[in-house]
Design a protein around this motif. Structure first.
Motif, PDB file in Angstrom:
ATOM      1  N   LEU A 121       0.737  -1.154   0.156  1.00  0.00           N
ATOM      2  CA  LEU A 121       0.031  -0.041  -0.060  1.00  0.00           C
ATOM      3  C   LEU A 121       0.732   1.340   0.020  1.00  0.00           C
ATOM      4  CD1 LEU A 121      -2.898  -1.091   2.477  1.00  0.00           C
ATOM      5  CD2 LEU A 121      -3.041  -0.490  -0.191  1.00  0.00           C
ATOM      6  N   MET A 122       1.832   1.267   0.886  1.00  0.00           N
ATOM      7  CA  MET A 122       2.870   2.404   0.968  1.00  0.00           C
ATOM      8  C   MET A 122       3.551   2.730  -0.288  1.00  0.00           C
ATOM      9  SD  MET A 122       4.188   2.505   4.669  1.00  0.00           S
ATOM     10  CE  MET A 122       3.354   3.431   6.072  1.00  0.00           C
ATOM     11  N   VAL A 123       3.957   1.552  -1.105  1.00  0.00           N
ATOM     12  CA  VAL A 123       4.767   1.998  -2.259  1.00  0.00           C
ATOM     13  C   VAL A 123       3.605   2.119  -3.539  1.00  0.00           C
ATOM     14  CG1 VAL A 123       6.664   0.892  -1.563  1.00  0.00           C
ATOM     15  CG2 VAL A 123       5.122  -0.512  -3.105  1.00  0.00           C
ATOM     16  N   GLY A 124       2.592   1.409  -3.401  1.00  0.00           N
ATOM     17  CA  GLY A 124       1.524   2.056  -4.434  1.00  0.00           C
ATOM     18  C   GLY A 124       1.549   0.622  -5.525  1.00  0.00           C
ATOM     19  N   ALA A 125       1.597  -0.518  -4.960  1.00  0.00           N
ATOM     20  CA  ALA A 125       1.375  -1.598  -5.501  1.00  0.00           C
ATOM     21  C   ALA A 125       0.245  -2.499  -5.467  1.00  0.00           C
ATOM     22  CB  ALA A 125       2.592  -2.652  -5.058  1.00  0.00           C
ATOM     23  N   ARG A 126      -0.089  -3.395  -6.318  1.00  0.00           N
ATOM     24  CA  ARG A 126      -1.357  -3.986  -5.913  1.00  0.00           C
ATOM     25  C   ARG A 126      -1.354  -5.024  -4.960  1.00  0.00           C
ATOM     26  NH1 ARG A 126      -5.120  -2.240  -8.911  1.00  0.00           N
ATOM     27  NH2 ARG A 126      -4.901  -1.370 -11.086  1.00  0.00           N
ATOM     28  N   PRO A 157      -8.193   1.654  11.500  1.00  0.00           N
ATOM     29  CA  PRO A 157      -9.063   2.179  10.653  1.00  0.00           C
ATOM     30  C   PRO A 157      -8.956   2.055   9.025  1.00  0.00           C
ATOM     31  CG  PRO A 157      -8.253   3.964  12.094  1.00  0.00           C
ATOM     32  CD  PRO A 157      -7.440   2.706  12.228  1.00  0.00           C
ATOM     33  N   LYS A 158      -7.672   1.844   8.733  1.00  0.00           N
ATOM     34  CA  LYS A 158      -7.435   1.670   7.292  1.00  0.00           C
ATOM     35  C   LYS A 158      -8.164   0.206   7.069  1.00  0.00           C
ATOM     36  CE  LYS A 158      -6.570   3.114   4.407  1.00  0.00           C
ATOM     37  NZ  LYS A 158      -7.341   3.736   2.996  1.00  0.00           N
ATOM     38  N   VAL A 159      -7.544  -0.950   7.856  1.00  0.00           N
ATOM     39  CA  VAL A 159      -7.950  -2.507   8.065  1.00  0.00           C
ATOM     40  C   VAL A 159      -9.174  -2.635   8.016  1.00  0.00           C
ATOM     41  CG1 VAL A 159      -7.258  -4.633   8.941  1.00  0.00           C
ATOM     42  CG2 VAL A 159      -5.516  -2.694   8.864  1.00  0.00           C
ATOM     43  N   SER A 187       0.819   9.711   3.316  1.00  0.00           N
ATOM     44  CA  SER A 187       1.150   8.671   2.550  1.00  0.00           C
ATOM     45  C   SER A 187       0.039   7.692   1.821  1.00  0.00           C
ATOM     46  CB  SER A 187       2.090   7.688   3.416  1.00  0.00           C
ATOM     47  OG  SER A 187       1.480   7.357   4.929  1.00  0.00           O
ATOM     48  N   LEU A 188       0.608   7.073   0.768  1.00  0.00           N
ATOM     49  CA  LEU A 188      -0.169   6.483  -0.097  1.00  0.00           C
ATOM     50  C   LEU A 188      -1.361   5.397   0.523  1.00  0.00           C
ATOM     51  CD1 LEU A 188       1.838   5.309  -3.275  1.00  0.00           C
ATOM     52  CD2 LEU A 188       0.291   7.254  -2.922  1.00  0.00           C
ATOM     53  N   GLU A 189      -0.946   4.686   1.566  1.00  0.00           N
ATOM     54  CA  GLU A 189      -2.092   3.806   1.924  1.00  0.00           C
ATOM     55  C   GLU A 189      -3.243   4.396   2.326  1.00  0.00           C
ATOM     56  OE1 GLU A 189       0.441   4.810   3.832  1.00  0.00           O
ATOM     57  OE2 GLU A 189       0.011   4.893   5.829  1.00  0.00           O
ATOM     58  N   TRP A 190      -3.411   5.797   2.544  1.00  0.00           N
ATOM     59  CA  TRP A 190      -4.564   6.422   3.096  1.00  0.00           C
ATOM     60  C   TRP A 190      -5.499   6.922   1.875  1.00  0.00           C
ATOM     61  CZ3 TRP A 190      -5.740   5.216   8.001  1.00  0.00           C
ATOM     62  CH2 TRP A 190      -4.593   5.093   8.652  1.00  0.00           C
ATOM     63  N   PRO A 242      -8.927   3.980  -2.998  1.00  0.00           N
ATOM     64  CA  PRO A 242     -10.456   4.276  -3.259  1.00  0.00           C
ATOM     65  C   PRO A 242     -11.456   3.700  -2.235  1.00  0.00           C
ATOM     66  CG  PRO A 242      -9.298   2.968  -5.160  1.00  0.00           C
ATOM     67  CD  PRO A 242      -8.506   3.262  -4.244  1.00  0.00           C
ATOM     68  N   ASP A 243     -10.928   2.654  -1.773  1.00  0.00           N
ATOM     69  CA  ASP A 243     -11.928   1.923  -0.693  1.00  0.00           C
ATOM     70  C   ASP A 243     -11.071   1.816   0.500  1.00  0.00           C
ATOM     71  OD1 ASP A 243     -12.219   0.362  -3.664  1.00  0.00           O
ATOM     72  OD2 ASP A 243     -14.085   1.154  -2.758  1.00  0.00           O
ATOM     73  N   THR A 244     -11.991   1.957   1.593  1.00  0.00           N
ATOM     74  CA  THR A 244     -11.616   1.679   2.851  1.00  0.00           C
ATOM     75  C   THR A 244     -12.619   0.410   3.745  1.00  0.00           C
ATOM     76  OG1 THR A 244     -10.388   3.744   3.287  1.00  0.00           O
ATOM     77  CG2 THR A 244     -11.011   2.373   5.048  1.00  0.00           C
ATOM     78  N   PRO A 245     -12.118  -0.692   4.013  1.00  0.00           N
ATOM     79  CA  PRO A 245     -10.862  -1.049   3.585  1.00  0.00           C
ATOM     80  C   PRO A 245     -10.650  -1.507   2.214  1.00  0.00           C
ATOM     81  CG  PRO A 245     -12.204  -2.503   5.084  1.00  0.00           C
ATOM     82  CD  PRO A 245     -13.071  -1.562   4.707  1.00  0.00           C
ATOM     83  N   PRO A 246      -9.385  -1.338   1.853  1.00  0.00           N
ATOM     84  CA  PRO A 246      -9.155  -1.319   0.464  1.00  0.00           C
ATOM     85  C   PRO A 246      -9.432  -2.768  -0.082  1.00  0.00           C
ATOM     86  CG  PRO A 246      -7.064  -0.785   1.653  1.00  0.00           C
ATOM     87  CD  PRO A 246      -8.135  -1.535   2.631  1.00  0.00           C
ATOM     88  N   LYS A 247      -9.719  -2.889  -1.355  1.00  0.00           N
ATOM     89  CA  LYS A 247     -10.192  -4.085  -1.949  1.00  0.00           C
ATOM     90  C   LYS A 247      -9.241  -5.011  -2.537  1.00  0.00           C
ATOM     91  CE  LYS A 247     -15.031  -3.367  -3.251  1.00  0.00           C
ATOM     92  NZ  LYS A 247     -15.538  -2.133  -2.728  1.00  0.00           N
TER      93      LYS A 247
END
Lengths: 587, 587
Positions: A101-106, A426-428, A525-528, A531-536
């Motif tokens: 998430l922090m480096v922007g990978a899938r 909150p992100k998880v 930082s990127l993880e926040w 587009p969705d929370t929690p991220p899909k």
């Protein structure tokens, strides 16, 4: 970046069945939660073992625990906490969740191997727990497993328990290697457009360098474990010299017990940095976000992490000053050990300078971060005592050492774990943890652990040895020392029970916590920015984020908000990158 | 605000604690003042950093707390500041390290005028050796160690003849004389640590390590083992007594040299032998002799008493029980004690001496008899061997009838004195078997035959021994059960073969004789004397199914082989007369 281009266009294969979504998941986020739950579970077992030990130390005879059981509890407590909780949680838990998430990978670059790694970890925990049920019970050799005593009669579990322990460690090392290859390769290859190495958050740097340490250090533990297994099962003599076993000469001959110590600590010292470096990275991000200020001296912080990681490989024999090794080694290792204090101190200064002239919100994550600085400072300063070889001579194998490593490995990193969970929960889950319970949990834990471990150093100054089931009738141990042990035990029980508050908070908030939204802490930082929370699955939706700035643009002069996410283009808010920035082709 | 105040309270409380707490270093009793000074300096410097850093943190948390309208200052780094901080830290490190290394250099270099002694560590006690007149220690090796030569000194090395061996765990040293402590371990890692002296060093089996110090205070100082060495680690007691020179020399002159010990210059009574064994084999680490609580049952007033076992039954503590407790401790665990005692393979003579010693500690047992036996000892050796046989007879008698038969055998001893010519063992056996027959008659009368659970093995022994002795039928071998039983312990057979039916590494001997045994190749074999002898001298020829083929071959004398066969046979209660599968050919 080639990977980023590919990842953007490839088809996402979302898992569909319950089994592929939650059990055999290859999604780094699910794997991270699996790692974390297993680690916390086995960590609670180790916590109970420590409570039993403390009852025996503080109130001898109060529980039905003989010397054999005490040493078994002591060994399992130590090994579980260091390896199966801290290492697994920081690398497998936080590493897995945050790095992509922090480096922007899938996802991680090897998702299938990632899934295998958590299942190997789970199996290693099963094998470890199985050692409680074999004849003779689990090994009671101390978490350091020194031969010859680990495999001779007179030490509990020297027949079966030690075998299961070594097998469990071997399986764990396989798991850690599989995970480690993932984390390193993902950081190096899977960063999104514009995410240069020097725009990554320090969390990633900390876990990245820690993983490199793990890949290089665990093999030493692996081979020493295999050699000890062979000594125990087929009678080789890697570590076993000519010796008696209760008056009878054994079959072994010619081995060297100190060889094991060198191999073990060649792993063992980097291991403590495998635990500490992720904690350093995480706490830098916590402080930065909650003080609304960029981390002070980001570049120096990165170099400090790298230098600490490198130096950690040449300090190991400070664990062996009184081992009987060549005394002249003491000069070398004392120098390298005290040198490693310098980059570490710099990190402490930079955390403070981040607070200075900041805008400090005393949220629960910030409270835990501040407490980390205090306790890590105490633990680090007492390390200067032990690193200075001649001072270590009287203090080695006393409660001074126990207090030191609990402060610096047990208290400080665990405070970061709590702070980080309060921060990223909150992100998880999409919900906030309960704030009031969090603050109560914080105060009891911080003040309680300080009351436990600060005075304990002085028992060591008095000369009270460690790893004693009973310490009665020693002329140099006064009654007041026993009273202090009683006090410490009472506080420890209170702190131990109060961790139930945290467990309760985790479970309660998962169902009843207030919805958090995507970026409740207003972080950069990127993880926040998912587009969705929690991220899909796949994290970013159809297109990967494009990064234009570093991860710490808080309170940029001229910007309207006091935070500027990494994806904000330079046209909206100016980018102030120093001239020493790494220059990579713009993607 | 509150948080800042709490931080200041922590700082102030910690500093006050340091100065006011009762847990200060044990008063120094050696020359290592320089170590204490280095520690004090370390406290000072780390204390300054601690106060400064936490103080600064408290300031920042207060001054820069979030208030509406505040915005943090945007500053990526300040290279100049960071380098200054690195420089100051480095200076602090150097101030700690440089003096520390100078003191360490003193520690590493043993003064030329230092005298030497050797401390030998084993699980779980200390013993000591001095080099003697020639100032040279004799060569040692594990291979030379035995119960007479507990230091393992090479008897052929002239330098070792005058080595002074210190009995017991207390060592004396003259005050103000620098001394180098040579450290040697017989089994596992240990550490010699006297907190009052500050210095310590590990013991490594297979190596000699060392450190030096000068005792500067008169008194008795406890040694605390400081390297975990098994379940007795916390109880590995020893003392260093620092004397004025004259007192020291008086003590020294009363110690024995190796030469004196070798020639058995001062003949020990059987009780003193047992006492020496109890000390040298580490029994006293777990069993007290003064009534105090310890890991195992105390020996004061043990003999002749009734012990409650863990399974709820009771047992009278007699010779047979004590011997069993030594060679097969797992057989009967005393209630309230952990089942951690290892088995000791001792010779019959050694076992007798231990039993005699334990008996001497009891006002309930035949302690006076032990005394009279030691009177008998003061004449020739041949009487000693007669006593041994007599006591073995006692072993083979009924536990519950020990008192009767003891007196009877004592009568025999006296009569033997007048018939010194009766040294033929064979005739003595015949006599004793007659005695046993007599006692069997008594047995019949007292109803023992009606209720004989299998654990009253010795009764079965008697019956069959009587039958064997009188029938002179044992598949062609005339064997002495007593010799067999002694051999079984001496050669360690009982380490793998139980006599009570419990599972072991090898087949149990209970009900083994004269039955069918299945071998690993599926064939069946009849367990007769020939088979048993084969199994002893050439075990690899026929391996019993489900047992590992690990038994070593034993080259024993015909007398020992016969004895073992007789002993094993005596453990069988339901003897078939012959192998039903083959035609009977035994004579």
């Amino acid at each position: 970046m080639a990977y980023a281009d590919d990842a953007e266009h490839e088809e996402l294969h979302d898992p569909t069945s319950f089994w592929s979504r939650y059990i055999w998941s290859q999604d780094h986020k699910v794997i991270a939660v699996q790692y974390s739950l297993i680690a916390i579970g086995i960590g609670l077992v180790a916590l109970v073992l420590s409570a039993m030990m403390r009852m025996q130390i503080g109130f001898p005879g109060s529980i039905d625990m003989d010397a054999s059981e005490y040493y078994q509890a002591m060994t399992m407590h130590g090994m579980i906490m260091v390896i199966y909780l801290l290492t697994a949680l920081f690398l497998g838990g936080f590493g897995n969740y945050l790095i992509p998430l922090m480096v922007g990978a899938r996802d991680m670059v090897f998702p299938f191997v990632n899934m295998l790694s958590v299942w190997f970890y789970f199996v290693s925990v099963i094998v470890l727990v199985a050692s409680f049920f074999v004849p003779g019970g689990p090994t009671g050799a101390g978490w350091t497993l020194y031969p010859p005593q680990a495999i001779t009669a007179g030490t509990p579990g020297s027949e079966w328990g030690i075998i299961l322990m070594l097998v469990s460690l071997i399986i764990f090392i396989v798991a850690a290697t599989m995970g480690g290859l993932n984390y390193v390769t993902t950081v190096l290859q899977a960063r999104t457009h514009g995410m240069t190495l020097f725009r990554m958050p320090l969390t990633v740097w900390g876990i990245f360098v820690a993983t490199i340490l793990a890949l290089l250090a665990f093999p030493a533990l692996f081979v020493s474990g295999v050699m000890m297994l062979l000594d125990q099962t087929i009678g080789t003599s890697f570590f076993m010299p000519d010796m008696l076993q209760f008056g009878i000469k054994t079959e072994h001959t010619g081995g060297s017990p100190i060889l094991f110590q060198h191999l073990f600590w060649f792993f063992g010292h980097p291991e403590v940095y495998i635990v500490a470096l992720p904690a350093f990275g995480l706490v830098s991000d916590l402080i930065s976000v909650h003080a609304r200020r960029s981390i002070f001296g980001y570049r120096m912080m990165v170099w400090a992490i790298v230098w600490i990681g490198g130096l950690s490989f040449i300090v190991w024999a400070h664990h062996m000053y009184v081992s009987g090794m060549n005394p002249y080694f003491g000069f070398f290792f004392a120098v390298t050990t005290l040198v490693i204090a310098v980059p570490t101190a710099l990190k402490v200064y930079n955390w403070l300078l981040t607070l200075w002239r900041g805008n400090i919100h005393l949220t629960v994550p910030m409270l835990f971060s501040l407490a980390f600085i205090v306790t890590f400072l105490v633990g680090g300063l007492t390390g200067l005592f032990l690193g200075n070889v001649v001072v270590d001579i009287p203090l080695s194998d006393t409660y001074f050492v126990v207090a030191h490593f609990h402060m610096v490995m047990g208290v400080a990193p665990i405070l970061v774990v709590f702070g980080a969970i309060y921060h990223w929960y909150p992100k998880v889950t999409g919900r906030m943890l309960h704030d009031g319970i969090g603050k109560l949990h914080f105060w009891i834990t911080f003040l309680g652990t300080y009351l436990i471990y600060f005075p304990m150093h002085y028992l060591g100054i008095q000369g009270m040895p460690r790893r004693y089931y009973l310490s009665e009738d020693y002329q140099f141990i006064p009654q007041s020392a026993h009273s202090l042990n009683e006090f410490i035990t009472v506080v420890a029980i209170v702190v131990g029970i109060s961790q139930l508050l945290f467990i309760y908070n985790l479970i309660y908030s998962a169902f009843r916590g207030p919805p958090s939204g995507g970026n409740p802490w207003r972080a950069c930082s990127l993880e926040w920015l998912t587009p969705d929370t929690p991220p899909k699955h796949g994290n970013w939706g159809p297109s990967l984020p494009v990064v234009h700035r570093w991860a710490y643009d808080y309170a940029v002069p001229g910007a309207e908000l006091d935070y500027t996410p990494q994806t904000t283009p330079a046209s909206e808010v100016p980018v102030h990158e120093s001239d020493e920035d790494e220059v990579l082709p713009a993607n | 605000m509150t948080f800042a105040v709490i931080l200041l309270v922590i700082v102030i409380a910690s500093v006050l604690f340091h100065f006011l707490s009762p847990w200060q270093a044990t008063p120094l009793a050696s020359n290592w003042q320089s170590i204490d000074t280095t520690i004090a300096m370390t406290f000072l410097i780390t204390g300054i950093f601690f106060v400064a850093i936490v103080g600064f943190m408290a300031y920042c948390v207060y001054r820069y707390r979030a208030v509406p309208g505040r915005r943090s200052e945007y500053q990526r780094d300040n290279k100049k500041l960071e380098w200054w901080l690195i420089a100051i830290t480095t200076l602090g490190i150097v101030i700690l390290l440089a003096p520390g290394l100078v003191v360490y250099s003193d520690f590493v270099h043993v003064p030329k005028d230092a005298s030497e002694f050797e401390a030998v560590g084993e699980q779980w006690r200390w013993s000591y050796r001095l080099p003697g007149e020639d100032d040279e220690f004799g060569r040692t090796s594990i291979g030379h160690m035995n119960d007479k030569n507990t230091f393992g000194i090479d008897p052929d090395d002239p330098a070792g003849q005058d080595d002074i061996l210190v009995a017991g765990s207390q060592m004396h040293l003259p005050i103000d004389q620098p001394v180098k402590v040579n450290l040697r371990s017989k089994d596992v890692l240990h550490d010699f640590y006297v907190p009052d002296f500050r210095a310590k060093m590990d013991l490594i089996p297979g190596q000699v390590t060392y450190f030096w110090f000068t005792p500067t205070v008169l008194g008795t100082f406890d040694i605390a083992c400081a390297e975990y060495c098994g379940i007795g680690h916390y109880n590995m007691r020893g003392q260093i007594v620092v004397d004025e020179l004259a007192t020291y020399q008086a003590w020294l002159s009363s110690q024995k040299t190796f030469a004196e010990v070798l020639t058995g210059g001062t003949v020990e009574g059987i009780v003193a032998q047992g006492q020496r064994l109890a000390s040298s084999r580490g029994c006293l680490a777990c069993h007290s002799v003064d009534g105090s609580a310890a890991l195992g049952p105390g020996w004061l007033d043990l003999y002749g008493s009734s012990e409650n076992l863990a399974d709820g039954s009771q047992v009278v503590v007699d010779d047979a029980y004590l011997v069993e407790s030594i060679v097969n401790p797992a057989a009967k665990i005393v209630a309230g004690y952990p089942a951690v005692m290892v088995a000791y393979a001792l010779s019959g003579e050694q076992l007798d001496s231990l039993v005699a010693y334990i008996a001497s500690l009891s006002s309930l047992g035949p302690s006076s008899d032990a005394d009279s036996s030691s009177d008998a000892d003061s004449s020739s050796d041949t009487e000693t061997s007669l006593e041994t046989e007599a006591s073995l007879d006692i072993k083979t008698s009924l536990d519950t009838e020990a008192s009767l038969e003891t007196e009877a055998s004592l009568d025999i001893k006296n009569s033997l004195d007048t018939e010194a010519s009766l040294e033929t063992e064979a005739s003595l056996d015949t006599e004793t078997s007659l005695d046993i027959e007599t006692s069997l008659d008594i047995d019949t009368g007292s109803g023992k035959n009606t209720s004989l659970p299998t654990d009253l093995g010795p009764v079965a022994n008697l019956k069959i021994t009587a039958e064997i002795a009188s029938d002179a039928v044992l598949d062609g071998m005339q064997g002495d059960v007593a010799i067999g039983e002694r051999s079984a312990t001496t050669y360690g057979c009982l380490g793998c073969h139980s006599v009570d039916g419990s599972a072991g590494l090898g087949p149990t001997w209970l009900d083994l004789f004269h039955r069918q045994e299945t071998l690993i190749d599926g064939s069946q074999v009849w367990v007769d004397a020939d088979y048993l002898i084969q199994s002893i001298v050439h075990p690899a020829a026929q391996i019993v199914a489900d047992y590992p083929p690990i038994m070593a071959a034993y080259a024993l004398s015909p007398e020992e082989l016969g004895g073992l066969v007789a002993y094993i046979a005596s453990l069988t209660s339901n003897r078939a007369i012959a192998d039903p599968a083959i035609p009977k050919t035994e004579e």
